[in-house]
Design a protein around this motif. Structure first.
Motif, PDB file in Angstrom:
ATOM      1  N   LEU A 123      25.489  23.596  13.734  1.00 37.91           N
ATOM      2  CA  LEU A 123      24.142  24.154  13.762  1.00 37.91           C
ATOM      3  C   LEU A 123      23.610  24.438  12.369  1.00 37.91           C
ATOM      4  N   ASN A 124      22.290  24.435  12.281  1.00 35.40           N
ATOM      5  CA  ASN A 124      21.628  24.905  11.074  1.00 35.40           C
ATOM      6  C   ASN A 124      22.029  26.361  10.840  1.00 35.40           C
TER       7      ASN A 124
ATOM      8  N   LEU B 103      13.393  16.249  13.028  1.00 34.26           N
ATOM      9  CA  LEU B 103      14.470  17.241  12.899  1.00 34.26           C
ATOM     10  C   LEU B 103      13.900  18.618  12.570  1.00 34.26           C
ATOM     11  N   LYS B 104      12.911  18.643  11.691  1.00 35.07           N
ATOM     12  CA  LYS B 104      12.276  19.907  11.321  1.00 35.07           C
ATOM     13  C   LYS B 104      11.589  20.536  12.532  1.00 35.07           C
TER      14      LYS B 104
ATOM     15  N   LEU C 247      20.131  18.105  16.557  1.00 38.94           N
ATOM     16  CA  LEU C 247      20.413  19.209  15.638  1.00 38.94           C
ATOM     17  C   LEU C 247      21.907  19.472  15.493  1.00 38.94           C
TER      18      LEU C 247
ATOM     19  N   SER D 187      13.530  25.069  18.571  1.00 39.83           N
ATOM     20  CA  SER D 187      14.714  25.767  19.061  1.00 39.83           C
ATOM     21  C   SER D 187      14.726  27.220  18.599  1.00 39.83           C
ATOM     22  N   LYS D 188      14.339  27.443  17.358  1.00 40.15           N
ATOM     23  CA  LYS D 188      14.351  28.806  16.824  1.00 40.15           C
ATOM     24  C   LYS D 188      13.362  29.695  17.571  1.00 40.15           C
TER      25      LYS D 188
ATOM     26  N   ASN E 158      14.152  21.912  14.960  1.00 39.73           N
ATOM     27  CA  ASN E 158      14.703  23.171  14.469  1.00 39.73           C
ATOM     28  C   ASN E 158      13.733  24.325  14.718  1.00 39.73           C
ATOM     29  N   GLU E 159      12.453  24.096  14.445  1.00 37.71           N
ATOM     30  CA  GLU E 159      11.433  25.132  14.662  1.00 37.71           C
ATOM     31  C   GLU E 159      11.316  25.473  16.145  1.00 37.71           C
TER      32      GLU E 159
ATOM     33  N   HIS F 156      17.218  23.024  22.771  1.00 33.70           N
ATOM     34  CA  HIS F 156      17.852  22.701  21.490  1.00 33.70           C
ATOM     35  C   HIS F 156      18.198  21.217  21.475  1.00 33.70           C
TER      36      HIS F 156
ATOM     37  N   ASN G 184      23.795  17.283  14.448  1.00 37.78           N
ATOM     38  CA  ASN G 184      24.148  16.396  13.325  1.00 37.78           C
ATOM     39  C   ASN G 184      24.914  15.142  13.732  1.00 37.78           C
TER      40      ASN G 184
ATOM     41  N   LEU H 143      20.344  29.212  12.572  1.00 36.68           N
ATOM     42  CA  LEU H 143      20.463  29.314  14.026  1.00 36.68           C
ATOM     43  C   LEU H 143      21.845  29.769  14.486  1.00 36.68           C
TER      44      LEU H 143
END
Length: 451
Positions: A320-321, A275-276, A253, A282-283, A279-280, A249, A255, A324
């Protein structure tokens, strides 16, 4: 006229910054040079945004030189690194003999690429190895050059500058660099007011975790941890750094802001793309972890530390997003069968059978960072304390072995006596020791693995 000037600067940035390879300097926690180097090389070999250059990393005395690298790759290192302290873009490397030459070289830098009027700056000059210069005089020269390039030049402690500029003079060689991070990279951004600082810095904690898993691979490459047990959990540094590391992660992310985002050379499109991808990535790792669920057992008899830890958990979650948050935060909430997120108990007096039964057993990763006062020898005899900790760890290892599971981890020791006292209790375990420095302390780290 201003618009025309800005367009001209943009063209120059495109040509001289993004059209050419760059050179950078990475710094790291003292004692973790190889860990930091491996992390940089791992990122460069697996970039989300591929570069056309073949970068070269060289380990120097207290830093890592990264040559032939694209700015986008540096941005990615900045956003993904857990083990680095700072990343600085080199603006100039030239010969400078005398103050006049120093002034001329600094004036030749295209400051409009890196600075604007919204930025504050701290200037740091190191000319110890150059007898011809006095640092305060050089700092004054450089500050005068930069006065109209930024909004403010700050000095002293506890300042809130956008970034720092470094002028390093070794004999007659001048190197000028600027921090792309601004705030040190170990400032992840999740710490609340109750724990503004931690005894163990986050970058050092990340390095110790990385080294622990490298140590484990040498003895059992296939072993996975089902339980992260955190005696002396404090404000949660090991918990958060473990999660960031094991789920890949990216700290970006969370922020936090980077100085590069304020610079004229910044490219928002690239940053958003990274960033995108972060995020992908980490998910995917979080979803894959569902096949190997784990629990976090947090234990600390300090109510103040536990309160700060709970605040940090909430801050971490809020950073976090949204997609997530549940996946990530469940790690803290599934660690035992009670409603407590942290056991407020003395680790040395724990009923291990009860704890491990509640956790349904499994391989245990056990990072130990005893209370800072004890490591500084402020409270009692650290040798006796570390011996008692060693006996407790040995007890846990024996009980896990009886259930065909394993224990691995490490402990931070303040001196040779405490290290020796702990190691004597680890008979039958594989152990390995290394040193690192923080705050002037030489800390011994004993890694262990119970077969």
């Amino acid at each position: 006229m201003n618009q025309e000037k800005e367009q001209n600067i943009e063209k120059q940035i495109k040509k001289h910054i993004y059209g050419k390879s760059q050179t950078a300097i990475a710094t790291f926690p003292a004692g973790f040079s190889l860990t930091a180097l491996q992390e940089i090389e791992e990122i460069l070999n697996n970039l989300w945004f591929k570069q056309k250059f073949n970068s070269k990393c060289t380990l120097l005395k207290n830093e890592i030189l990264i040559e032939n690298v694209h700015v986008f790759a540096l941005t990615e290192i900045l956003m993904r690194s857990l083990c680095l302290t700072d990343l600085r873009l080199i603006l100039l490397e030239e010969k400078a003999v005398g103050k006049e030459a120093f002034t001329k070289q600094c004036q030749s830098i295209s400051w409009d690429y890196y600075l604007n009027k919204s930025m504050s700056l701290k200037v740091k000059v190191d000319s110890v190895a150059s007898k011809a210069f006095h640092e305060s005089g050089l700092k004054e020269i450089l500050s005068n050059i930069l006065n109209d390039k930024c909004c403010e030049i700050v000095s002293g402690e506890n300042t809130n500058e956008t970034t720092a500029l470094y002028a390093h003079l070794y004999k007659d060689k001048l190197t000028v660099s600027i921090s792309l991070a601004g705030n040190p990279l170990y400032k992840r951004g999740y710490r609340g007011t109750l724990s503004a600082s931690a005894p163990l810095r986050e970058d050092a904690a990340a390095c110790t975790i990385t080294k622990a898993f490298e140590f484990l691979k040498k003895h059992n490459p296939e072993l996975k941890a089902q339980i992260l047990m955190l005696p002396f959990s404090g404000t949660g540094t090991f918990a958060f750094e473990y999660l960031l590391s094991q789920f890949a992660h990216a700290p970006s992310l969370l922020n936090r802001e980077y100085a590069i985002q304020k610079m004229p050379l910044f490219r928002k499109e690239n940053f958003s793309f990274l960033l995108k991808k972060a995020n992908e990535f980490s998910k995917i790792n979080l979803l894959n972890s569902a096949e190997n669920p784990f629990r976090i057992l947090s234990i600390d008899n300090s109510k103040q530390a536990n309160t700060a830890f709970l605040e940090n958990i909430e801050n971490f979650k809020n950073k976090l997003n949204t997609s997530l948050q549940d996946l990530f935060i469940n790690s803290f909430h599934k660690h035992n069968n009670s409603n407590e997120n942290i056991l407020c108990e003395n680790f040395l007096k724990l009923n291990i059978d009860e704890i491990l039964n509640n956790a349904n057993f499994g391989n245990v990763f056990l990072p130990l960072n005893p209370p800072y006062g004890i490591r500084l020898n402020d409270k009692g005899d650290s040798t006796v304390f570390y011996s008692n900790v060693g006996k407790k760890v040995s007890e846990i290892g024996a009980k896990l072995k009886n259930n065909n599971t394993h224990l691995f981890g490490f402990i931070l020791c303040p001196n040779e006596d405490s290290w020796s006292a702990f190691c004597k209790c680890m008979r039958g375990a594989e152990i390995e020791t290394y040193h690192f420095t923080q705050g002037g302390m030489d800390i011994r780290v004993c890694m262990f693995f119970n077969k």
